[in-house]
Scaffold this active site. Sequence first.
Site, short mmCIF file in Angstrom:
data_model
loop_
_atom_site.label_atom_id
_atom_site.label_comp_id
_atom_site.label_asym_id
_atom_site.label_seq_id
_atom_site.Cartn_x
_atom_site.Cartn_y
_atom_site.Cartn_z
N CYS A 145 0.89 -1.23 -0.08
CA CYS A 145 -0.10 0.01 0.00
C CYS A 145 0.86 1.30 -0.10
O CYS A 145 1.67 1.43 -1.03
CB CYS A 145 -1.03 -0.20 1.18
SG CYS A 145 -2.38 1.31 0.90
N HIS B 214 -3.71 -4.59 -0.68
CA HIS B 214 -3.25 -5.46 0.97
C HIS B 214 -3.43 -6.74 0.59
O HIS B 214 -4.56 -7.40 0.79
CB HIS B 214 -4.19 -4.88 2.04
CG HIS B 214 -4.20 -3.41 2.32
ND1 HIS B 214 -3.03 -3.08 3.27
CD2 HIS B 214 -4.69 -2.26 2.03
CE1 HIS B 214 -3.03 -1.95 3.53
NE2 HIS B 214 -3.84 -1.25 2.87
N GLU C 263 -2.62 -9.07 2.79
CA GLU C 263 -2.93 -9.54 3.99
C GLU C 263 -4.53 -9.35 4.37
O GLU C 263 -5.07 -9.99 5.22
CB GLU C 263 -2.32 -8.89 5.21
CG GLU C 263 -2.39 -7.64 5.53
CD GLU C 263 -2.10 -6.28 4.70
OE1 GLU C 263 -2.31 -5.26 4.99
OE2 GLU C 263 -1.57 -6.61 3.50
#
Length: 209
Positions: free
Chosen positions: A81, A190, A192
Amino acid sequence: MRSVVVLDYGSGNVRSAVRALERAGASVTLTADRQAAQEADGLVVPGVGAFAACMAGLRAVRGHEVIGRRLAGGRPVLGICVGMQVLFERGVEHGVETAGCDEWPGTVERLQAPVVPHMGWNTVDVPEGSVLFDGVAGERFYFVHSYAARRWELVTNDRTRAPLVTWAEHGGDRFVAAVENGPLSATQFHPEKSGDAGAALLSNWVGTL
């Protein structure tokens, strides 16, 4: 098991990145310690919020120096990001220009789309030969951002392998979604927070260490 440092320089909630990397098979440490960041098999540079604030935090722990030294030695770095955005030459927010890490030429600027921020799941346009996206090139990934690199400006020659640049589109505006450039990789989204597809991408990255 490969060792990964998630660089802790005050940028938002990074615990989700730590947990996702652990699930990807890495031994993960969250720290601002420069020696640990230098010596780990992989370094992850997260980032949430404003470009200028992230650069200030990064410089406060001399993270930009660690990134540069790792890359000079061919040691892997992954930006996520705003941790991707700060790898570019500069960022412009609200008319204020901030110098980035200058690993890539170019400017991070506001998306030219009817609705900003860009928040939600998007497909990406992955180039042939991608390692990061192996097995997940057709999947969707989770984005939360108002700014991005809208052009790719790095010039290569016959002696330099061209980086693999993945693109995405929001509201008719095309922007860089990910880059694979030797030891330096980055994603605007992202991983994750991107479910199984993001987990697979992180596993792919850990597998390169």
